[in-house]
Design a protein around this motif. Structure first.
Motif, short mmCIF file in Angstrom:
data_model
loop_
_atom_site.label_atom_id
_atom_site.label_comp_id
_atom_site.label_asym_id
_atom_site.label_seq_id
_atom_site.Cartn_x
_atom_site.Cartn_y
_atom_site.Cartn_z
N ASP A 38 0.84 -1.21 0.00
CA ASP A 38 0.00 0.00 0.00
C ASP A 38 0.87 1.25 0.00
O ASP A 38 0.53 2.26 -0.63
CB ASP A 38 -0.93 0.01 1.21
CG ASP A 38 -2.04 -1.04 1.11
OD1 ASP A 38 -2.31 -1.49 -0.02
OD2 ASP A 38 -2.61 -1.39 2.15
N GLU A 39 1.98 1.18 0.71
CA GLU A 39 2.91 2.31 0.75
C GLU A 39 3.51 2.55 -0.63
O GLU A 39 3.64 3.70 -1.08
CB GLU A 39 4.01 2.06 1.77
CG GLU A 39 4.93 3.25 1.99
CD GLU A 39 6.01 2.98 3.02
OE1 GLU A 39 6.81 3.90 3.29
OE2 GLU A 39 6.06 1.85 3.55
N GLU A 41 2.11 1.72 -3.43
CA GLU A 41 1.02 2.21 -4.28
C GLU A 41 0.81 3.71 -4.08
O GLU A 41 0.65 4.47 -5.04
CB GLU A 41 -0.26 1.45 -3.98
CG GLU A 41 -1.41 1.81 -4.90
CD GLU A 41 -2.65 0.97 -4.63
OE1 GLU A 41 -3.75 1.44 -4.95
OE2 GLU A 41 -2.50 -0.15 -4.11
N ARG A 42 0.82 4.16 -2.82
CA ARG A 42 0.64 5.59 -2.54
C ARG A 42 1.78 6.41 -3.11
O ARG A 42 1.56 7.46 -3.72
CB ARG A 42 0.53 5.81 -1.03
CG ARG A 42 -0.80 5.35 -0.42
CD ARG A 42 -0.93 5.87 0.99
NE ARG A 42 0.09 5.32 1.88
CZ ARG A 42 -0.05 4.18 2.58
NH1 ARG A 42 -1.18 3.49 2.49
NH2 ARG A 42 0.92 3.75 3.38
N ALA A 43 3.01 5.93 -2.91
CA ALA A 43 4.17 6.66 -3.40
C ALA A 43 4.20 6.70 -4.93
O ALA A 43 4.55 7.72 -5.53
CB ALA A 43 5.46 6.04 -2.87
N HIS A 45 1.58 6.55 -6.93
CA HIS A 45 0.51 7.42 -7.41
C HIS A 45 0.91 8.89 -7.26
O HIS A 45 0.65 9.72 -8.15
CB HIS A 45 -0.78 7.14 -6.66
CG HIS A 45 -1.99 7.76 -7.29
ND1 HIS A 45 -2.48 8.97 -6.90
CD2 HIS A 45 -2.77 7.34 -8.32
CE1 HIS A 45 -3.53 9.29 -7.64
NE2 HIS A 45 -3.74 8.31 -8.51
N ALA A 46 1.55 9.23 -6.16
CA ALA A 46 2.02 10.60 -5.96
C ALA A 46 3.06 10.98 -7.01
O ALA A 46 3.06 12.10 -7.54
CB ALA A 46 2.60 10.75 -4.55
N GLN A 49 1.34 11.72 -10.30
CA GLN A 49 0.70 13.03 -10.32
C GLN A 49 1.71 14.15 -10.57
O GLN A 49 1.37 15.17 -11.17
CB GLN A 49 -0.03 13.26 -8.99
CG GLN A 49 -1.26 12.38 -8.81
CD GLN A 49 -1.90 12.56 -7.45
OE1 GLN A 49 -1.23 12.47 -6.43
NE2 GLN A 49 -3.19 12.83 -7.44
N GLN A 69 4.75 3.79 -11.61
CA GLN A 69 4.08 2.75 -10.83
C GLN A 69 4.61 1.35 -11.11
O GLN A 69 3.98 0.35 -10.79
CB GLN A 69 2.57 2.82 -11.07
CG GLN A 69 1.96 4.11 -10.50
CD GLN A 69 0.57 4.39 -11.04
OE1 GLN A 69 0.38 4.64 -12.22
NE2 GLN A 69 -0.41 4.36 -10.16
N ASP A 142 -5.44 5.36 -13.56
CA ASP A 142 -4.72 6.37 -12.78
C ASP A 142 -4.13 7.44 -13.68
O ASP A 142 -4.20 8.65 -13.38
CB ASP A 142 -3.61 5.71 -11.96
CG ASP A 142 -4.14 4.87 -10.81
OD1 ASP A 142 -5.34 5.00 -10.46
OD2 ASP A 142 -3.35 4.06 -10.27
#
Length: 394
Positions: A38-39, A41-43, A45-46, A49, A69, A142
């Motif tokens: 999950d970490e 995935e968050r990193a 996605h950021a 962006q 990703q 995404d």
């Protein structure tokens, strides 16, 4: 696929620098350490962006998600397919081996570097099946969401967007087969699996870029001690496998990248482009992405004079070197673009790009992040200069 109708469009080859924290997470996972997915995935996605507006600001017309990703241009398949496990050390590169002083310096340079290595991949130990359709689709969603946000905010976007996927040939060459009876059976299984990824990207409305370094690089890795004919046979079989995987995809929605390896080294064991171009041109794609900034291959622009390529195929010409921290002068970029356009006799068939990705596996890039953006800005400026001369009458 867009053409350079009244100006030279710009693009790049796919991978862009990942943030240090994301690189660290990918490197830890590759070493077998426990990492919170999950970490990651968050990193990731950021990072996605952030990477889209950076490309647009640098003047990139045809951009992508920077492969943020994924931990590498082909290594992500181990998370989307069954059958992979363990690890092994890839065969050494022939051009590096013949220069022991250089080899030692290279090893010292990479010692302790936080990175994912393309040369320490897994092995094929079971049946290859694609199980990552959801992950592939989510990567597309995404990316599209970031593009939509860019548009809704009234900000400039890409002329066109692409996503990358690996050649079955690089998977078969890099991920050692310990399951299938023959290489052809292994190649066919990987081709069938990757077909899912190819069709997912197209179904989500993006151009597909096939990353096929195997069609040149493997000559001085897997085939370094074998006759050229054996390597060319491999190229033919990979091209046939890819064409089968592309059977449901319009050729004008696909571009194909081939290179001799994205690393700074002698490269004096590279197979000449003239030997492979007639074979790779048989791939059912609308554009070929070729490195012409590379000092070992820049002269091979002349190969485009042959009848090997289709008269309607676009050439995405590498005019920026992805392995050095030199920032090319825009005039140098313009001259390289103009040479390709003159050789083809049609500037609308030319798109300006980079020789390869800037971070083909997380942390493996040689070019500093701020220099990457300076290079891409120089690409845009050089394309504008070339456009003013190539399309002056228009």
């Amino acid at each position: 696929m867009q053409r350079s109708r009244n100006r030279i469009l710009t693009t790049h080859t796919g991978s862009l620098p990942r943030p240090p924290e994301l690189t660290r997470l990918y490197a830890r996972r590759a070493r077998g350490e426990e990492v919170d997915n999950d970490e990651i995935e968050r990193a990731g996605h950021a990072a996605l962006q952030a990477i889209v507006p950076k490309q647009i600001e640098a003047g990139v017309d045809i951009g992508n998600n920077g492969e943020q990703q994924r931990e590498g241009f082909f290594l992500h398949v181990r998370h989307r397919m069954t059958g992979f496990g363990g690890s092994w050390k890839r065969w050494p590169r022939a051009d590096v081996e013949r220069y022991p002083v250089f080899k030692k310096a290279l090893e010292q340079q990479n010692a302790g570097k936080e990175m994912v290595s393309n040369f320490a991949p897994p092995k094929a130990i079971g049946e290859i099946r694609y199980t990552g359709a959801h992950e592939a689709a989510q990567e597309c969603v995404d990316f599209r969401n970031v593009l939509s946000w860019q548009a809704k905010s009234g900000k400039r976007g890409f002329v066109e967007a692409f996503l990358t996927a690996p050649s079955p040939g690089i998977v078969v060459a890099a991920i050692k087969n310990e399951y299938y009876d023959t290489e052809d059976a292994y190649l066919a299984a990987v081709g069938r699996a990757l077909q899912v990824e190819y069709e997912t990207i197209i179904a989500q409305g993006f151009l597909l870029q096939l990353d096929c370094p195997d069609l040149a690089l493997e000559h001085h890795i897997s085939f370094q001690d074998r006759p050229l004919s054996d390597f060319l046979d491999f190229v033919e079989r990979v091209v046939a496998t890819i064409n089968e995987a592309l059977r449901n995809i319009p050729r004008e929605r696909v571009r194909m990248h081939v290179c001799w390896g994205n690393y700074e080294a002698p490269h004096d064991c590279d197979v000449p482009l003239a030997n492979i171009l007639p074979l790779i041109a048989r791939m059912n794609v609308g554009a070929l992405v070729l490195p012409f900034a590379n000092p070992r291959h820049a002269h091979e622009v002349r190969c485009l004079e042959s009848s090997a390529i289709h008269p309607d195929q676009i050439i995405v010409a590498g005019v920026i070197d992805s392995t050095t921290n030199f920032v090319e002068h825009p005039e140098v970029v313009a001259e390289r673009i103009e040479r390709v356009a003159k050789t083809l006799g049609d500037p609308t068939r030319v798109i300006a790009g980079t020789d390869c990705g800037f971070d083909t596996a997380a942390g493996a890039g040689r070019v500093a992040e701020d220099v990457v953006w300076a290079k891409l800005t120089a690409l845009s400026e050089g394309a504008r200069t070339a456009s003013g001369r190539l399309f002056a009458s228009a």
